[in-house]
Design an enzyme around this catalytic site. Structure first.
Site, short mmCIF file in Angstrom:
data_model
loop_
_atom_site.label_atom_id
_atom_site.label_comp_id
_atom_site.label_asym_id
_atom_site.label_seq_id
_atom_site.Cartn_x
_atom_site.Cartn_y
_atom_site.Cartn_z
N CYS A 117 -3.35 -36.00 -17.06
CA CYS A 117 -2.70 -35.59 -15.81
C CYS A 117 -3.58 -34.65 -15.01
CB CYS A 117 -1.36 -34.93 -16.12
SG CYS A 117 -0.14 -36.05 -16.86
N ALA A 118 -4.31 -33.77 -15.69
CA ALA A 118 -5.19 -32.83 -14.98
C ALA A 118 -6.26 -33.59 -14.21
CB ALA A 118 -5.81 -31.84 -15.95
#
Length: 355
Positions: free
Chosen positions: A98-99
């Site tokens: 997700c980052a």
């Protein structure tokens, strides 16, 4: 060539989902196909963090509702600022997938000069609120205007949830860490351009809500009430996750997780697992495998591995039950994070049912 690499990586990401088997897009029908189509239309691609919920269509819809109505839908908060919150929360939760995706989207929005992009400043921290001694800083520029609080907290809650689920079932970012750094750097730029194309447009709030029935907004999510579509998405998701947990999360496990989350201050857990062994000692032998997965998901999701999941498979858990157990534990932790982030003035009595 890089563009081709990124698109292949995105298409192949579903094959890297572990522990469960998502419904292939070519085989999707009914509610699953509806969510897949909506995700591709509004997000720009069939996001694996959403698709991995597909063993249970209710949870698939819940994940998409939260993501769309907090992050994707056009609202009071600039999309770039929401992407900054998503990136900061994902970094704090040690979720590389997700980052990377949302960091690339943020970079693409800022580099593209998208109207209303905002500052896009990224603030690390898993979630506390200003003025609470010992709490981490909130993952957005402070102060946030009151009209933006439901969206800001909503994005943070959504990613506290998704980070945990992704750490359990997905892990690696779209372009694997084993790829050469120049290729990874170039791929992130291309990924940002691909996602920016959809992120910069107008997305009508509330468009996804009909995917799940209306539900009452729980008291601990009352901070969302001033934004009806955010509140509607979270209320529906909460009801779907609780419904799916029936038969998958034993009551003693629920009690244990709620007790641990109730005293959680948002800080990382100890590096060792003494805390986990001590907590599980209060459960019966048959409840310890689901208890272990639930507690790790809630408090240290990046530490879940095959050794955590295998005993549940031997106990008869299928894909649907595994996703339901992880979803319930992840959302329980996310709700706690949201309650700590929301300013006390935002806690009002919610309407029932939400629109």
């Amino acid at each position: 060539m890089t563009n081709v690499l990124v698109r292949r990586a995105l298409r192949g990401a579903l094959s890297r989902v572990r522990h469960v088997s998502p419904v292939p897009p070519a085989s999707a029908d009914g509610p699953v196909a509806a969510v897949y189509d909506a995700t591709e239309r509004d997000f720009g691609l069939l996001a694996p963090p959403v698709a991995l919920h597909s063993p249970d269509p209710r949870l698939l819809a819940a994940a998409w509702l939260m993501l769309r109505e907090t992050l994707v839908a056009t609202g009071r908060m600039a999309r770039a600022d929401k992407e900054a919150v998503a990136t900061a929360v994902s970094e704090a939760n040690r979720c590389p997938y997700c980052a990377e995706v949302h960091g690339a989207t943020l970079h693409g929005l800022l580099a593209g000069g998208t109207e209303g992009a905002g500052t896009g400043r990224s603030h690390t921290g898993p979630g506390g609120s200003p003025g609470r001694p010992g709490d981490p800083a909130p993952p957005w520029p402070a102060p946030v205007p009151s009209v933006q609080v439901p969206e800001a907290v909503g994005v943070a809650v959504t990613f506290h949830y998704l980070n945990r689920v992704v750490n359990v079932f997905l892990g690696e970012p779209p372009v694997p860490s084993s790829a050469p750094e120049p290729a990874r750097r170039a791929s992130r730029l291309v990924l940002g351009r691909i996602l920016r194309a959809r992120a910069g447009g107008h997305h009508e709030p509330g468009r996804s809500l009909d995917l799940l029935p209306a539900a009452r907004l729980p008291d601990d999510l009352a901070w969302a009430a001033p934004a009806p579509t955010v509140a509607g998405a979270l209320a529906r998701a909460a009801a779907a996750i609780e419904d799916a947990a029936d038969g998958a999360v034993p009551e003693p496990v629920r009690g244990l997780v709620r007790d641990r989350i109730g005293s959680w201050d948002g800080s990382p857990t100890d590096l060792g697992l003494t805390w986990l062994d001590e907590a599980l000692a209060h459960l019966s032998p048959e409840d310890r495998p689901p208890g272990r997965l639930a507690l790790l998901t809630a408090l240290a999701s990046y530490r879940v591995d095959e050794r955590t999941v295998a005993p549940l498979r031997r106990a008869g858990y299928g894909d649907r039950e595994l996703v339901a157990l992880v979803a319930w534990a992840a959302f329980t932790a996310a709700r706690r994070a949201g309650a700590r982030l929301a300013p006390p003035a935002g806690r009002t009595t919610p309407p029932a049912p939400t629109p």
